[in-house]
Motif scaffolding. Structure first.
Motif, PDB file in Angstrom:
ATOM      1  N   GLN A 221      12.835  -9.320   8.970  1.00  0.00           N
ATOM      2  CA  GLN A 221      12.798  -9.010   7.539  1.00  0.00           C
ATOM      3  C   GLN A 221      11.930 -10.041   6.832  1.00  0.00           C
ATOM      4  OE1 GLN A 221      16.766  -8.695   5.949  1.00  0.00           O
ATOM      5  NE2 GLN A 221      17.012  -6.599   6.672  1.00  0.00           N
ATOM      6  N   ARG A 222      10.923  -9.549   6.127  1.00  0.00           N
ATOM      7  CA  ARG A 222      10.015 -10.390   5.349  1.00  0.00           C
ATOM      8  C   ARG A 222       9.861  -9.781   3.966  1.00  0.00           C
ATOM      9  NH1 ARG A 222       6.256 -13.676   8.421  1.00  0.00           N
ATOM     10  NH2 ARG A 222       6.631 -13.485  10.670  1.00  0.00           N
ATOM     11  N   SER A 223      10.173 -10.570   2.956  1.00  0.00           N
ATOM     12  CA  SER A 223      10.009 -10.138   1.557  1.00  0.00           C
ATOM     13  C   SER A 223      10.652  -8.782   1.305  1.00  0.00           C
ATOM     14  CB  SER A 223       8.522 -10.078   1.195  1.00  0.00           C
ATOM     15  OG  SER A 223       7.914 -11.333   1.403  1.00  0.00           O
ATOM     16  N   GLY A 224      11.821  -8.584   1.868  1.00  0.00           N
ATOM     17  CA  GLY A 224      12.562  -7.364   1.599  1.00  0.00           C
ATOM     18  C   GLY A 224      12.232  -6.190   2.492  1.00  0.00           C
ATOM     19  N   SER A 225      11.188  -6.268   3.308  1.00  0.00           N
ATOM     20  CA  SER A 225      10.833  -5.159   4.196  1.00  0.00           C
ATOM     21  C   SER A 225      11.147  -5.529   5.643  1.00  0.00           C
ATOM     22  CB  SER A 225       9.347  -4.815   4.060  1.00  0.00           C
ATOM     23  OG  SER A 225       8.543  -5.903   4.463  1.00  0.00           O
ATOM     24  N   SER A 226      11.536  -4.519   6.428  1.00  0.00           N
ATOM     25  CA  SER A 226      11.932  -4.731   7.819  1.00  0.00           C
ATOM     26  C   SER A 226      10.885  -4.168   8.763  1.00  0.00           C
ATOM     27  CB  SER A 226      13.282  -4.057   8.099  1.00  0.00           C
ATOM     28  OG  SER A 226      14.303  -4.650   7.327  1.00  0.00           O
ATOM     29  N   THR A 227      10.644  -4.875   9.860  1.00  0.00           N
ATOM     30  CA  THR A 227       9.723  -4.430  10.895  1.00  0.00           C
ATOM     31  C   THR A 227      10.358  -4.666  12.249  1.00  0.00           C
ATOM     32  OG1 THR A 227       7.819  -5.060   9.533  1.00  0.00           O
ATOM     33  CG2 THR A 227       7.411  -4.651  11.874  1.00  0.00           C
ATOM     34  N   GLN A 228      10.336  -3.618  13.085  1.00  0.00           N
ATOM     35  CA  GLN A 228      10.803  -3.784  14.458  1.00  0.00           C
ATOM     36  C   GLN A 228       9.625  -4.204  15.314  1.00  0.00           C
ATOM     37  OE1 GLN A 228      12.945  -0.231  15.784  1.00  0.00           O
ATOM     38  NE2 GLN A 228      14.513  -1.587  16.577  1.00  0.00           N
ATOM     39  N   ILE A 229       9.791  -5.278  16.068  1.00  0.00           N
ATOM     40  CA  ILE A 229       8.694  -5.781  16.886  1.00  0.00           C
ATOM     41  C   ILE A 229       9.110  -5.880  18.348  1.00  0.00           C
ATOM     42  CG2 ILE A 229       7.625  -7.063  15.004  1.00  0.00           C
ATOM     43  CD1 ILE A 229       8.874  -9.609  16.182  1.00  0.00           C
ATOM     44  N   LEU A 230       8.107  -5.747  19.211  1.00  0.00           N
ATOM     45  CA  LEU A 230       8.286  -5.971  20.641  1.00  0.00           C
ATOM     46  C   LEU A 230       7.740  -7.343  20.983  1.00  0.00           C
ATOM     47  CD1 LEU A 230       7.146  -2.561  22.186  1.00  0.00           C
ATOM     48  CD2 LEU A 230       9.469  -3.434  22.041  1.00  0.00           C
ATOM     49  N   LEU A 231       8.512  -8.122  21.706  1.00  0.00           N
ATOM     50  CA  LEU A 231       8.087  -9.463  22.102  1.00  0.00           C
ATOM     51  C   LEU A 231       8.163  -9.620  23.613  1.00  0.00           C
ATOM     52  CD1 LEU A 231       9.680 -12.121  19.689  1.00  0.00           C
ATOM     53  CD2 LEU A 231       7.268 -11.851  20.219  1.00  0.00           C
ATOM     54  N   GLU A 232       7.183 -10.286  24.170  1.00  0.00           N
ATOM     55  CA  GLU A 232       7.241 -10.725  25.560  1.00  0.00           C
ATOM     56  C   GLU A 232       7.049 -12.236  25.552  1.00  0.00           C
ATOM     57  OE1 GLU A 232       4.618  -8.699  28.187  1.00  0.00           O
ATOM     58  OE2 GLU A 232       5.526  -6.726  27.857  1.00  0.00           O
ATOM     59  N   GLU A 233       8.048 -12.944  26.053  1.00  0.00           N
ATOM     60  CA  GLU A 233       8.014 -14.405  26.042  1.00  0.00           C
ATOM     61  C   GLU A 233       8.448 -14.954  27.398  1.00  0.00           C
ATOM     62  OE1 GLU A 233       9.106 -16.148  21.858  1.00  0.00           O
ATOM     63  OE2 GLU A 233      10.711 -14.805  22.476  1.00  0.00           O
ATOM     64  N   ARG A 234       7.972 -16.145  27.694  1.00  0.00           N
ATOM     65  CA  ARG A 234       8.445 -16.893  28.857  1.00  0.00           C
ATOM     66  C   ARG A 234       9.005 -18.220  28.378  1.00  0.00           C
ATOM     67  NH1 ARG A 234       4.648 -13.546  30.907  1.00  0.00           N
ATOM     68  NH2 ARG A 234       5.141 -12.645  32.957  1.00  0.00           N
ATOM     69  N   TRP A 235      10.244 -18.467  28.744  1.00  0.00           N
ATOM     70  CA  TRP A 235      10.928 -19.704  28.363  1.00  0.00           C
ATOM     71  C   TRP A 235      11.133 -20.548  29.618  1.00  0.00           C
ATOM     72  CZ3 TRP A 235      15.250 -19.422  24.145  1.00  0.00           C
ATOM     73  CH2 TRP A 235      14.762 -18.711  23.022  1.00  0.00           C
ATOM     74  N   ARG A 236      10.885 -21.849  29.471  1.00  0.00           N
ATOM     75  CA  ARG A 236      11.129 -22.780  30.568  1.00  0.00           C
ATOM     76  C   ARG A 236      12.421 -23.539  30.285  1.00  0.00           C
ATOM     77  NH1 ARG A 236       6.560 -26.746  30.978  1.00  0.00           N
ATOM     78  NH2 ARG A 236       5.399 -24.828  31.425  1.00  0.00           N
ATOM     79  N   PHE A 237      13.408 -23.356  31.142  1.00  0.00           N
ATOM     80  CA  PHE A 237      14.688 -24.046  31.032  1.00  0.00           C
ATOM     81  C   PHE A 237      14.682 -25.222  32.010  1.00  0.00           C
ATOM     82  CE2 PHE A 237      15.578 -19.867  29.461  1.00  0.00           C
ATOM     83  CZ  PHE A 237      16.650 -19.973  28.588  1.00  0.00           C
ATOM     84  N   ARG A 238      15.284 -26.337  31.597  1.00  0.00           N
ATOM     85  CA  ARG A 238      15.367 -27.473  32.508  1.00  0.00           C
ATOM     86  C   ARG A 238      16.746 -28.120  32.411  1.00  0.00           C
ATOM     87  NH1 ARG A 238      12.328 -32.936  30.404  1.00  0.00           N
ATOM     88  NH2 ARG A 238      13.573 -33.254  28.525  1.00  0.00           N
ATOM     89  N   LYS A 239      17.156 -28.730  33.506  1.00  0.00           N
ATOM     90  CA  LYS A 239      18.432 -29.437  33.576  1.00  0.00           C
ATOM     91  C   LYS A 239      18.280 -30.563  34.595  1.00  0.00           C
ATOM     92  CE  LYS A 239      21.895 -27.260  35.462  1.00  0.00           C
ATOM     93  NZ  LYS A 239      22.159 -28.060  36.687  1.00  0.00           N
ATOM     94  N   ARG A 240      18.904 -31.692  34.304  1.00  0.00           N
ATOM     95  CA  ARG A 240      18.780 -32.855  35.175  1.00  0.00           C
ATOM     96  C   ARG A 240      19.266 -32.531  36.585  1.00  0.00           C
ATOM     97  NH1 ARG A 240      22.445 -36.547  36.507  1.00  0.00           N
ATOM     98  NH2 ARG A 240      23.857 -35.850  34.856  1.00  0.00           N
ATOM     99  N   GLN A 241      18.486 -32.938  37.568  1.00  0.00           N
ATOM    100  CA  GLN A 241      18.874 -32.754  38.958  1.00  0.00           C
ATOM    101  C   GLN A 241      20.151 -33.544  39.233  1.00  0.00           C
ATOM    102  OE1 GLN A 241      15.786 -33.779  41.705  1.00  0.00           O
ATOM    103  NE2 GLN A 241      16.948 -33.197  43.524  1.00  0.00           N
ATOM    104  N   GLY A 242      21.121 -32.883  39.816  1.00  0.00           N
ATOM    105  CA  GLY A 242      22.409 -33.523  40.087  1.00  0.00           C
ATOM    106  C   GLY A 242      23.497 -33.087  39.127  1.00  0.00           C
ATOM    107  N   ALA A 243      23.122 -32.529  37.960  1.00  0.00           N
ATOM    108  CA  ALA A 243      24.116 -32.032  37.001  1.00  0.00           C
ATOM    109  C   ALA A 243      24.494 -30.609  37.386  1.00  0.00           C
ATOM    110  CB  ALA A 243      23.553 -32.059  35.586  1.00  0.00           C
ATOM    111  N   LEU A 244      25.773 -30.356  37.641  1.00  0.00           N
ATOM    112  CA  LEU A 244      26.236 -29.032  38.038  1.00  0.00           C
ATOM    113  C   LEU A 244      26.311 -28.096  36.836  1.00  0.00           C
ATOM    114  CD1 LEU A 244      29.118 -29.914  40.540  1.00  0.00           C
ATOM    115  CD2 LEU A 244      26.787 -29.178  41.082  1.00  0.00           C
ATOM    116  N   SER A 245      25.999 -26.829  37.062  1.00  0.00           N
ATOM    117  CA  SER A 245      26.130 -25.835  35.995  1.00  0.00           C
ATOM    118  C   SER A 245      27.598 -25.645  35.639  1.00  0.00           C
ATOM    119  CB  SER A 245      25.547 -24.493  36.447  1.00  0.00           C
ATOM    120  OG  SER A 245      24.158 -24.576  36.647  1.00  0.00           O
ATOM    121  N   PRO A 246      27.906 -25.413  34.366  1.00  0.00           N
ATOM    122  CA  PRO A 246      29.293 -25.141  33.981  1.00  0.00           C
ATOM    123  C   PRO A 246      29.762 -23.813  34.552  1.00  0.00           C
ATOM    124  CG  PRO A 246      27.918 -25.694  32.069  1.00  0.00           C
ATOM    125  CD  PRO A 246      26.997 -25.452  33.215  1.00  0.00           C
ATOM    126  N   ALA A 247      31.063 -23.605  34.581  1.00  0.00           N
ATOM    127  CA  ALA A 247      31.616 -22.312  34.970  1.00  0.00           C
ATOM    128  C   ALA A 247      31.139 -21.247  33.984  1.00  0.00           C
ATOM    129  CB  ALA A 247      33.142 -22.378  34.985  1.00  0.00           C
TER     130      ALA A 247
END
Length: 511
Positions: A221-247
């Motif tokens: 929504q911009r200035s009262g008008s709505s637009t549906q958009i298609l997005l393609e994204e790549r996200w890089r996730f990182r976590k310290r080696q040795g830290a276990l993922s939570p349940a």
């Protein structure tokens, strides 16, 4: 008429005919090549319909035209036969030969082989067991649910100017870039996922890194008008080696691994409740980089015409090389397990999803899918609805269910099967006109479906199909989050029964 056809043309007519041949024949031959090479895609649940093997697991295929190259070729051929049969008849012969070759290919692709060893092996892809070697708690289904949850919240909060509440999950650089993207945006809502998949994993600088691809549909929504958009994204996730993922429950609750409270961090990344160093990827997955591949207004879903057997149906079944040992180990852990009852569950799920898709009551599919897969299918239901299209599936039939792989992690067990099925699959526009698929002939296809349930869960007998596995009530009151309205149990997390986690096409499945 015979005299006219046998009469020798004048030099002028011969020149005109040759000119016409030079102009038209390349178009007809190009159309013939399209007919020979094309593999029309349809639009059923799971995306075999519009699967292209490209960046999107649902997308690709031909554009929305209501006819396609075949209609244009036929019209041009009829015109040529009527206006200049001397050229039209030879061209007709060429097109008929091409059509016969294509039909021969199609009929030959009906073979369904399940033997081992297989001759076909797609290229290697992301394998979660590689991550589990350095993070024993890593679970791909749980991570995908978390990735979608975080993605939606990030986009909603960036529009609200409130990214600070997610500071534990975002690097400072990513937060700045997201805020810049939000200039002029008043609100983002209805974030729906078309695809979410882990594409790569590596260890670098003491951190585990996952590259995740998202294809989404969201409303800005911009200035009262709505637009549906298609997005393609790549996200890089990182976590310290040795830290276990939570349940999984803690991961999706976005709570601090140290104290269990909602994650709130100080500028130095420590938890405000227990001082645990949770930020900067020390204990939780942090987004360190985002790249936007494409951003565009929503377009109609890709449609085309066709029937017969889909590409990949004739591929040999891809069994995991260790499937025999996997099955023996699984049976030793679960002596009560019945493969036939599991196949019945697969068929029940398959039929329920096709019915929900056709009736446009996607809420009826909620009890059968994990959170991230349900969102993916909802994305396509919304996209068809937006353009006043309705995909109809009729004469749905499961021909065979072949188990091919059994895996497990710290929280889930997974069983993958190859399903062979057929159905009549066509799409109607708002006027009831067929704009995709074939209303008269069925489509035969195979897909790989993966089902999960909680690790250590025994197969609990249910009173009957289509009932809550927790309380036995009808599945007519299940919330968007997968909660049974009668007993308040979450029935889409695999705690009570097998739920569908992923659908992969033959040409992309890598075992």
């Amino acid at each position: 008429m015979m005299a006219l056809i046998s009469r020798s043309p004048s030099p002028r007519h011969g020149l005109a005919a040759r000119r016409l041949l030079l102009e038209v024949l390349p178009l007809l031959l190009a159309g013939a090549v399209i007919l020979l090479a094309s593999d029309p895609a349809l639009a059923r649940v799971g995306g075999g319909s519009s699967y292209s093997g490209g960046s999107s697991s649902w997308g690709g295929g031909s554009s929305y035209s209501g006819g396609g190259s075949a209609d244009g070729l036929i019209s041009l051929l009829i015109w040529l036969l009527m206006s200049n049969p001397v050229i039209g008849i030879p061209v007709l012969i060429i097109v008929v030969v091409v059509a016969l070759i294509k039909k021969s290919r199609s009929s030959g692709s009906q073979v369904y082989r399940t033997h081992q060893p297989q001759a076909y092996r797609p290229p290697p892809a992301f394998r979660p067991e590689v991550v589990r070697r350095v993070d024993a708690n890593f679970s791909e289904p749980a991570f995908l649910d978390f990735a979608q949850l975080l993605y939606a919240r990030v986009h909603q909060e960036r529009a609200a100017g409130n990214l600070s509440v997610l500071s534990a999950y975002l690097s400072s650089q990513v937060s700045s870039e997201l805020q810049e993207r939000s200039e002029g945006v008043d609100r983002i809502h209805d974030v729906i996922f078309g695809a979410t998949r882990i594409e790569a994993f590596r260890i670098t600088g003491g951190f585990l890194e996952l590259s995740v691809f998202f294809e989404t549909n969201m409303t800005e929504q911009r200035s009262g008008s709505s637009t549906q958009i298609l997005l393609e994204e790549r996200w890089r996730f990182r976590k310290r080696q040795g830290a276990l993922s939570p349940a999984p429950k803690d991961l999706l609750a976005m709570s601090c691994p140290g104290c269990g409270n909602p994650v709130e961090t100080r500028p130095n990344g420590t938890c405000v409740h227990c001082d645990s160093p949770v930020g900067a990827g020390q204990m939780l997955w942090q987004v360190s980089h985002i790249s936007v591949s494409s951003s565009s207004p929503v377009k109609p879903p890709p449609l085309s015409l066709g029937s017969g057997a889909e590409r990949g149906t004739d591929f040999p079944t891809v069994f995991d090389p260790a499937y025999g040992a996997q099955l023996r180990a699984f049976r030793s852990r679960h002596p009560e397990f019945s493969m036939q009852k599991f196949k019945d569950r697969v068929t029940e799920t398959f039929m329920a999803l096709q019915s929900a898709w056709t009736t446009q009551r996607w809420q009826d599919a909620r009890p059968y899918e994990t959170d991230h897969l349900y969102q993916t299918h909802r994305y396509w239901m919304e996209r068809y609805s937006r353009f006043k299209l309705r995909n109809i599936l009729e004469q749905v039939r499961v021909i065979d269910v072949v188990p091919v792989k059994i895996t497990s992690d710290a929280f889930y067990e997974a069983l993958t099967v190859r399903i062979k099925a057929s159905m009549i699959d066509y799409t109607l526009d708002s006027r009831g006109k067929v704009v995709g698929g074939d209303k008269n002939r069925p489509r035969t296809f195979t897909e790989y479906w993966t089902f999960i349930r909680s690790a250590g869960q025994s197969t609990a007998p249910r009173q009957k199909a289509n009932t809550c596995p927790s309380c036995g009530a009808p599945l007519d009151n299940v919330s968007q989050t997968g909660i049974c309205g009668y007993c308040d149990a979450k029935i889409t997390g695999g705690d009570f029964d097998w739920v569908l986690s992923s659908i992969e096409q033959d040409e992309s499945y890598r075992g």
